[in-house]
Design a protein around this motif. Structure first.
Motif, PDB file in Angstrom:
ATOM      1  N   ARG A 120       0.852  -1.202   0.000  1.00 42.33           N
ATOM      2  CA  ARG A 120       0.000   0.000   0.000  1.00 42.33           C
ATOM      3  C   ARG A 120       0.880   1.242   0.000  1.00 42.33           C
ATOM      4  NH1 ARG A 120      -5.659   0.696   2.974  1.00 42.33           N
ATOM      5  NH2 ARG A 120      -6.062  -0.833   1.370  1.00 42.33           N
TER       6      ARG A 120
ATOM      7  N   ALA B   5       0.895   5.630   0.031  1.00 39.47           N
ATOM      8  CA  ALA B   5       0.188   6.904   0.212  1.00 39.47           C
ATOM      9  C   ALA B   5       0.665   7.848  -0.884  1.00 39.47           C
ATOM     10  CB  ALA B   5       0.514   7.479   1.580  1.00 39.47           C
TER      11      ALA B   5
ATOM     12  N   TRP C 296      -4.582   6.792  -1.274  1.00 38.49           N
ATOM     13  CA  TRP C 296      -3.816   5.541  -1.240  1.00 38.49           C
ATOM     14  C   TRP C 296      -4.104   4.675  -2.473  1.00 38.49           C
ATOM     15  CZ3 TRP C 296      -6.606   1.003  -1.439  1.00 38.49           C
ATOM     16  CH2 TRP C 296      -7.955   1.081  -1.068  1.00 38.49           C
TER      17      TRP C 296
END
Ligand SMILES: Cc1cc2nc3c(=O)[nH]c(=O)nc-3n(C[C@H](O)[C@H](O)[C@H](O)COP(=O)(O)OP(=O)(O)OC[C@H]3O[C@@H](n4cnc5c(N)ncnc54)[C@H](O)[C@@H]3O)c2cc1C
Length: 290
Positions: A22, A24, A84
């Motif tokens: 993941r 940002a 995200w």
């Protein structure tokens, strides 16, 4: 086109061969298309936080003179939300991207560009076939999630071993088959699967077929649908996701006569129909042993 800087916030192991990372990032807008992809720009040195970001220029990008070129690879947006994105990386032997993903940790940085989707099920089509190997699994999983349950979906996924299975959406409209083959460990069985499925279609039955995986195996499927069965380009999308022995392929490509390389690049402008351009492009590559 925009260029973004993304920071790793978490790393999750999904299977023996798939890692979800993941990131940002600010201002990223998903197209919402299940197989949307982006170009990732990787660190050019051992410093995992230092990325030489290119500058967006129209539909493309450029590195300024003297600026280090960041190594680039193509990946699918597995999921995206406000601020995200998730990307699922196949962990395989070698490769800048796979090696990076293997040891990714929070705080690492990558660059990426705006996404493009390719999947385009014709309006009103209520049946589809998704064929892929591990590299296409992130896109196939998102396609399953984003396809309405009024569309009957047959998914065939080729994985290197049983430990590479992941949990996928289920439903009465979804049938999933797992094959242990391809993925660089054995010849791909996807061409055979495509033939079995098309042989089993009744008169006039025409599902939308989306195929992603190892390029040479996919060429056979494209020949089957386009040349042998004369399917119209709107009925399928076949996208080569990776090349075996990519290092040798890239070396051979780079060593081509500049005029041949220019001719190959110009093909995409010469034809209005991208499928016609692909016919000529693939024939030329095959002729060049690529
Ligand atoms: C539109 C699109 C979307 C894609 N989405 C994803 C995605 O979501 N997740 C993902 O993991 N990949 C995805 N890919 C595939 C990915 O871009 C390639 O696998 C890429 O080559 C990986 O780069 P690398 O630096 O790890 O390896 P490279 O430097 O390209 O290659 C190094 C060595 O690894 C081998 N290799 C490369 N890929 C594989 C593989 N999958 N299995 C076995 N051996 C391999 C090469 O043949 C070469 O010998 C996508 C590709 C495209 C075109």
């Amino acid at each position: 086109m925009r260029i973004f800087e993304a920071t790793v916030t978490s790393v999750t192991t999904l299977s023996a061969t798939l890692k979800r990372i993941r990131f940002a990032l600010d201002g990223f807008e998903s197209t919402g298309v299940g197989d949307e992809y982006i170009r990732l720009f990787f660190p050019h040195t051992a410093d995992r936080r230092n990325i030489s970001l290119p500058t967006a220029e129209g539909d493309s990008w450029r590195f300024n003179e003297g600026q280090p070129e960041a190594p680039m690879r193509t990946y699918t947006i597995r999921d995206a939300g406000q601020g995200w994105i998730d990307i699922d990386f196949v962990i395989h032997e070698g490769g800048i991207a796979a090696e990076w993903a293997r040891s990714a940790a929070a705080g690492d940085r990558l660059g990426l560009n705006s996404p493009t989707g390719l999947y385009e099920r014709p309006e009103g089509c209520t049946e589809q076939v998704l064929l892929c190997d591990l590299t296409g699994l992130p896109a196939a999983a998102r396609l399953l999630e984003t396809t309405p349950d009024t569309v009957r979906t047959r998914l065939v996924v080729e994985i290197p071993d049983q430990d590479s299975r992941i949990t996928l959406p289920t439903g009465t409209h979804i049938k999933t088959d797992w094959l242990i083959a391809g993925n660089g460990i054995a010849p791909s069985l996807l061409p055979e699967a495509a033939r079995t499925i098309t042989d089993g279609l009744s008169q006039g039955q025409r599902p939308y077929m989306w195929v992603a995986g190892q390029s040479a195996a996919l060429r056979q499927i494209r020949k089957l649908l386009r040349r042998e069965l004369k399917w119209s380009a709107r009925d399928y999308k076949i996208i080569g996701y990776w090349i075996p022995n990519a290092e040798t392929w890239r070396e051979k490509y780079e060593a081509l006569d500049p005029a041949i390389k220019e001719d190959l690049m110009k093909l995409w402008d010469r034809f209005d129909d991208v499928e016609e351009a692909t016919d000529v492009y693939e024939a030329k590559l095959e002729h060049l042993g690529l």
